[in-house]
Motif scaffolding. Structure first.
Motif, mmCIF file in Angstrom:
data_model
loop_
_atom_site.group_PDB
_atom_site.id
_atom_site.type_symbol
_atom_site.label_atom_id
_atom_site.label_comp_id
_atom_site.label_asym_id
_atom_site.label_seq_id
_atom_site.Cartn_x
_atom_site.Cartn_y
_atom_site.Cartn_z
ATOM 1 N N LEU A 115 -9.055 -8.788 8.612
ATOM 2 C CA LEU A 115 -8.855 -9.832 9.623
ATOM 3 C C LEU A 115 -9.199 -9.304 11.012
ATOM 4 O O LEU A 115 -9.897 -9.967 11.782
ATOM 5 N N ALA A 116 -8.719 -8.110 11.340
ATOM 6 C CA ALA A 116 -9.001 -7.532 12.655
ATOM 7 C C ALA A 116 -10.496 -7.305 12.842
ATOM 8 O O ALA A 116 -11.044 -7.614 13.906
ATOM 9 N N ALA A 117 -11.165 -6.774 11.835
ATOM 10 C CA ALA A 117 -12.611 -6.546 11.929
ATOM 11 C C ALA A 117 -13.365 -7.859 12.103
ATOM 12 O O ALA A 117 -14.297 -7.954 12.907
ATOM 13 N N THR A 118 -12.942 -8.875 11.375
ATOM 14 C CA THR A 118 -13.573 -10.195 11.487
ATOM 15 C C THR A 118 -13.387 -10.767 12.888
ATOM 16 O O THR A 118 -14.331 -11.286 13.493
ATOM 17 N N GLN A 119 -12.193 -10.664 13.438
ATOM 18 C CA GLN A 119 -11.928 -11.174 14.781
ATOM 19 C C GLN A 119 -12.735 -10.443 15.847
ATOM 20 O O GLN A 119 -13.080 -11.023 16.871
ATOM 21 N N LEU A 120 -13.044 -9.176 15.601
ATOM 22 C CA LEU A 120 -13.855 -8.383 16.532
ATOM 23 C C LEU A 120 -15.356 -8.597 16.331
ATOM 24 O O LEU A 120 -16.161 -8.049 17.074
ATOM 25 N N HIS A 121 -15.722 -9.351 15.296
ATOM 26 C CA HIS A 121 -17.125 -9.508 14.902
ATOM 27 C C HIS A 121 -17.737 -8.124 14.656
ATOM 28 O O HIS A 121 -18.865 -7.843 15.053
ATOM 29 N N SER A 122 -16.964 -7.283 14.003
ATOM 30 C CA SER A 122 -17.363 -5.896 13.747
ATOM 31 C C SER A 122 -17.873 -5.737 12.322
ATOM 32 O O SER A 122 -17.358 -6.346 11.398
ATOM 33 N N ASP A 123 -18.871 -4.882 12.175
ATOM 34 C CA ASP A 123 -19.368 -4.555 10.839
ATOM 35 C C ASP A 123 -18.809 -3.214 10.361
ATOM 36 O O ASP A 123 -19.348 -2.597 9.450
ATOM 37 N N ILE A 124 -17.703 -2.781 10.947
ATOM 38 C CA ILE A 124 -17.065 -1.526 10.554
ATOM 39 C C ILE A 124 -16.712 -1.574 9.064
ATOM 40 O O ILE A 124 -16.302 -2.612 8.544
ATOM 41 N N VAL A 125 -16.945 -0.482 8.378
ATOM 42 C CA VAL A 125 -16.725 -0.418 6.933
ATOM 43 C C VAL A 125 -15.263 -0.062 6.650
ATOM 44 O O VAL A 125 -14.742 0.913 7.185
ATOM 45 N N ILE A 126 -14.628 -0.860 5.809
ATOM 46 C CA ILE A 126 -13.233 -0.642 5.439
ATOM 47 C C ILE A 126 -13.206 0.025 4.069
ATOM 48 O O ILE A 126 -13.703 -0.527 3.088
ATOM 49 N N VAL A 127 -12.632 1.216 4.034
ATOM 50 C CA VAL A 127 -12.534 1.987 2.799
ATOM 51 C C VAL A 127 -11.069 2.003 2.367
ATOM 52 O O VAL A 127 -10.218 2.537 3.072
ATOM 53 N N ALA A 128 -10.780 1.401 1.236
ATOM 54 C CA ALA A 128 -9.427 1.421 0.683
ATOM 55 C C ALA A 128 -9.235 2.749 -0.044
ATOM 56 O O ALA A 128 -10.058 3.127 -0.863
ATOM 57 N N ARG A 129 -8.153 3.424 0.296
ATOM 58 C CA ARG A 129 -7.870 4.717 -0.342
ATOM 59 C C ARG A 129 -6.516 4.644 -1.029
ATOM 60 O O ARG A 129 -5.553 4.144 -0.448
ATOM 61 N N THR A 130 -6.468 5.121 -2.265
ATOM 62 C CA THR A 130 -5.186 5.183 -2.956
ATOM 63 C C THR A 130 -4.811 6.627 -3.269
ATOM 64 O O THR A 130 -5.635 7.410 -3.717
ATOM 65 N N ASP A 131 -3.567 6.955 -2.981
ATOM 66 C CA ASP A 131 -2.985 8.253 -3.311
ATOM 67 C C ASP A 131 -2.029 8.115 -4.490
ATOM 68 O O ASP A 131 -1.202 8.989 -4.727
ATOM 69 N N ALA A 132 -2.134 7.020 -5.235
ATOM 70 C CA ALA A 132 -1.173 6.699 -6.291
ATOM 71 C C ALA A 132 -1.358 7.503 -7.573
ATOM 72 O O ALA A 132 -0.490 7.465 -8.440
ATOM 73 N N LEU A 133 -2.444 8.231 -7.708
ATOM 74 C CA LEU A 133 -2.701 8.934 -8.962
ATOM 75 C C LEU A 133 -1.615 9.958 -9.283
ATOM 76 O O LEU A 133 -1.256 10.147 -10.440
ATOM 77 N N GLN A 134 -1.054 10.570 -8.273
ATOM 78 C CA GLN A 134 -0.027 11.585 -8.487
ATOM 79 C C GLN A 134 1.294 10.975 -8.976
ATOM 80 O O GLN A 134 1.928 11.513 -9.865
ATOM 81 N N SER A 135 1.697 9.857 -8.394
ATOM 82 C CA SER A 135 3.009 9.282 -8.718
ATOM 83 C C SER A 135 2.951 8.085 -9.664
ATOM 84 O O SER A 135 3.966 7.674 -10.211
ATOM 85 N N ARG A 136 1.800 7.497 -9.821
ATOM 86 C CA ARG A 136 1.615 6.354 -10.718
ATOM 87 C C ARG A 136 0.593 6.769 -11.765
ATOM 88 O O ARG A 136 0.337 7.924 -11.961
ATOM 89 N N ASP A 137 -0.062 5.801 -12.367
ATOM 90 C CA ASP A 137 -1.074 6.180 -13.347
ATOM 91 C C ASP A 137 -2.464 5.726 -12.898
ATOM 92 O O ASP A 137 -2.621 4.991 -11.935
ATOM 93 N N TYR A 138 -3.461 6.197 -13.623
ATOM 94 C CA TYR A 138 -4.851 5.906 -13.315
ATOM 95 C C TYR A 138 -5.112 4.401 -13.290
ATOM 96 O O TYR A 138 -5.780 3.885 -12.401
#
Length: 176
Positions: A115-138
């Protein structure tokens, strides 16, 4: 062997910023100002050079605050950033004992970034990162990244995959 992408991207990572600016390890001591200042310095070293991917950690506050780091990274010339699913008092991605937020909170972070990137008219790339592998499962890691993609993330990272085979499987599971 070096990564073929290493020469194509610059990285402004929290551990590097924490070490160089604060003389500390990545324990969440660095703030948005530190990361934005370091990112802007890096992007200005070679303005037409490789794009910079920055670390946004957990977003520097609750959901209401996420628009600010997106704006600051956009203004600093950052090409992309990654937002993660750890709890607010985060730990370095390579340390044991990381805790992650529930999947809905994680998805709300991704949506707020988009939403913030859209409001800025930005083409910034959003990378979702998960650290869940250690405490959850694959399987949950894959679900988190797929849901983040559905909400506007452009890319995804599973932090600290266990093996080359698991990395290969993640690529297959997340394709295309």
């Amino acid at each position: 062997m070096t990564c073929p992408l290493a020469s194509r991207f610059k990285l402004a990572l929290k551990p590097c910023t924490a070490a160089s600016r604060l003389g500390a390890t990545d324990l969440g001591l660095d703030e948005l100002h530190d990361m934005r200042t370091n990112s802007e310095m890096i992007t200005n070293l070679q303005p037409n050079g490789p794009p910079l991917i920055a670390d946004m950690g957990t977003g520097y506050g609750g959901l209401i605050f996420i628009a600010k780091p997106v704006q600051q990274y956009h203004l600093a010339g950052v090409a992309g950033f990654h937002i993660e699913d750890q709890v607010m008092q985060k730990r370095s991605g390579r340390l044991q004992g990381k805790e992650v937020v529930d999947i809905e909170t994680y998805i709300q972070r991704t949506k707020a970034c988009k939403l913030a990137a859209t409001q800025l008219h930005s083409d910034i790339v959003i990378v979702a990162r998960t650290d869940a592998l250690q405490s959850r499962d694959y399987k949950e890691c894959i679900e988190r990244l797929c849901r983040a993609w559905d909400e506007g993330a452009d890319m995804g990272i599973i932090k600290v995959v266990a093996s080359k085979e698991q990395a290969h499987q993640a690529v297959q599971d997340l394709a295309p």
